[in-house]
Design an enzyme around this catalytic site. Sequence first.
Site, PDB file in Angstrom:
ATOM      1  N   CYS A 217      41.982  39.563  38.722  1.00 61.90           N
ATOM      2  CA  CYS A 217      42.405  38.541  39.692  1.00 61.90           C
ATOM      3  C   CYS A 217      42.540  39.108  41.101  1.00 61.90           C
ATOM      4  O   CYS A 217      41.994  38.552  42.065  1.00 61.90           O
ATOM      5  CB  CYS A 217      43.694  37.856  39.237  1.00 61.90           C
ATOM      6  SG  CYS A 217      45.180  38.892  39.195  1.00 61.90           S
ATOM      7  N   ASP A 235      46.540  45.448  44.731  1.00 64.42           N
ATOM      8  CA  ASP A 235      47.241  44.714  43.677  1.00 64.42           C
ATOM      9  C   ASP A 235      47.915  43.459  44.207  1.00 64.42           C
ATOM     10  O   ASP A 235      48.276  43.369  45.389  1.00 64.42           O
ATOM     11  CB  ASP A 235      48.289  45.616  43.020  1.00 64.42           C
ATOM     12  CG  ASP A 235      47.659  46.677  42.133  1.00 64.42           C
ATOM     13  OD1 ASP A 235      46.494  46.507  41.726  1.00 64.42           O
ATOM     14  OD2 ASP A 235      48.336  47.684  41.855  1.00 64.42           O
ATOM     15  N   HIS A 270      49.812  37.070  38.852  1.00 63.28           N
ATOM     16  CA  HIS A 270      48.491  36.512  39.113  1.00 63.28           C
ATOM     17  C   HIS A 270      48.336  36.139  40.581  1.00 63.28           C
ATOM     18  O   HIS A 270      49.325  35.843  41.277  1.00 63.28           O
ATOM     19  CB  HIS A 270      48.265  35.269  38.239  1.00 63.28           C
ATOM     20  CG  HIS A 270      46.856  34.770  38.235  1.00 63.28           C
ATOM     21  ND1 HIS A 270      45.792  35.542  37.836  1.00 63.28           N
ATOM     22  CD2 HIS A 270      46.324  33.572  38.603  1.00 63.28           C
ATOM     23  CE1 HIS A 270      44.677  34.839  37.944  1.00 63.28           C
ATOM     24  NE2 HIS A 270      44.966  33.645  38.413  1.00 63.28           N
ATOM     25  N   HIS A 282      39.800  31.311  41.211  1.00 64.01           N
ATOM     26  CA  HIS A 282      40.466  32.539  40.740  1.00 64.01           C
ATOM     27  C   HIS A 282      39.735  33.135  39.544  1.00 64.01           C
ATOM     28  O   HIS A 282      38.913  32.486  38.894  1.00 64.01           O
ATOM     29  CB  HIS A 282      41.927  32.243  40.378  1.00 64.01           C
ATOM     30  CG  HIS A 282      42.084  31.417  39.135  1.00 64.01           C
ATOM     31  ND1 HIS A 282      43.094  31.635  38.225  1.00 64.01           N
ATOM     32  CD2 HIS A 282      41.371  30.363  38.632  1.00 64.01           C
ATOM     33  CE1 HIS A 282      43.015  30.764  37.225  1.00 64.01           C
ATOM     34  NE2 HIS A 282      41.983  29.983  37.446  1.00 64.01           N
TER      35      HIS A 282
END
Length: 317
Positions: A217, A235, A270, A282
Site C-alpha cells: 500500500c 511507510d 493502510h 489503493h
Amino acid sequence: MPEQTFDQEPDVLWVAAVQVATVWTSPESARAIDAPGISTPTDMDRWTAELTFEKRVALCDENRVQTQLLYGEAVIIMEIKDDWAHIVIPTQPSKKDKRGYPGWVPLNQLKKVHKTEWDQERTAAVTSKFAWLQSADGEPVIKLSFNTMLPILNDEGNRLKAATPNGPLFLAKEHAAIYQTGSGIRQQPGQKLVSAGEHYRKLDYFWGGMSAFGYDCSGFTYAMHKANGYQIPRDADDQLAGGEKVSYHNLMPGDLLFFAYEEGKGNLHHVGFYYGDGKMLHSPQTGKGIELIDLNGTIYEKELCGAARYWQQAGEK
C-alpha cells in the site's frame, strides 16, 4: 547523501545491480522458495508467479521483508555478514534510521560504481510498466520496472545510452522520460499522481513491494509520488506524519488517506490515494490487486483516521 559508514572510498557508490533487490529483515529471512528473488540476476516474474498465497502472506506475518530497491538505486553499506550486506537507503526516508530505510540484501545484488561515471547531467526515468535494457546490438539484457532511474551517457537517436551497474547499456526513448539530474523530475499536481496509479489497477499486492512487479500500500503511494517529482517517506505512518494535514471536506485527488484498526483509533495499517467523488485508489492486501473503490459503506470508511498532502498546485512550486 549521508556519510558512508562501511566503504569509505570517496569516489565510489554502492547501487542495486539486479532489476529489483528485495530488502530483508535479516540474512535468515529468505526461504528456499525465494531463490529467484535473491539470485543474481533476479527473476521477478518467476518469483511472484511461484509464491502461493500463504507464502506471500508470510512475507508480512513472519516479518521477512522490509522494502525493495530498484536497479541502480544507491545504498549505504553499514556492515557485511557472510554474503549479506546491512544497508540503509537514502532515497527511502524512514523513522527507523535517519539516514534512510534499513535492511539486508545479498551482497552480490550490489555493485560499486564510480561517482564520476554516475554523476551525469541528465537522468532517464522509466515511464512504462516495464522496459528492457539492451546491449549495443539490441539484445534484451535486463527487464526494468517503472520508476527505475539511470544516468544518461549519450543520446543516440531513438535510444539512450545509460550508465548502469553492468556497464553502458541502452534504453529505448519511448519508455523513458529525461530530466536534469540537479533539478529532479518536475513536480506535478495531485491529479497526475492518481492518473499514474491508474495504470496499475489489478496489479497483485506484494508485501514490501516497490516495483511494477507488485506494490504494497505505501510502496504504491511512494512510487506514484516519486514518478511525479516528490520524495516522501516509505511507510504509511511516516507518510501521515510528514505530510500537510488535510481536512476531509477539503480532500482533492492525489491526497493520501490513512486507516487504523479499532475504527480509526488503533494502530495505523493502510494508506491509499483519494481519487475524487468519494473514491479511493489503493493496493489493498495480499490476494487482491490495486483497485478503485467507493469508500462509502466499506470498512475503510469506518477506519479512516487522517489525510495528508505532499503535492502542490502549480502556483505553489
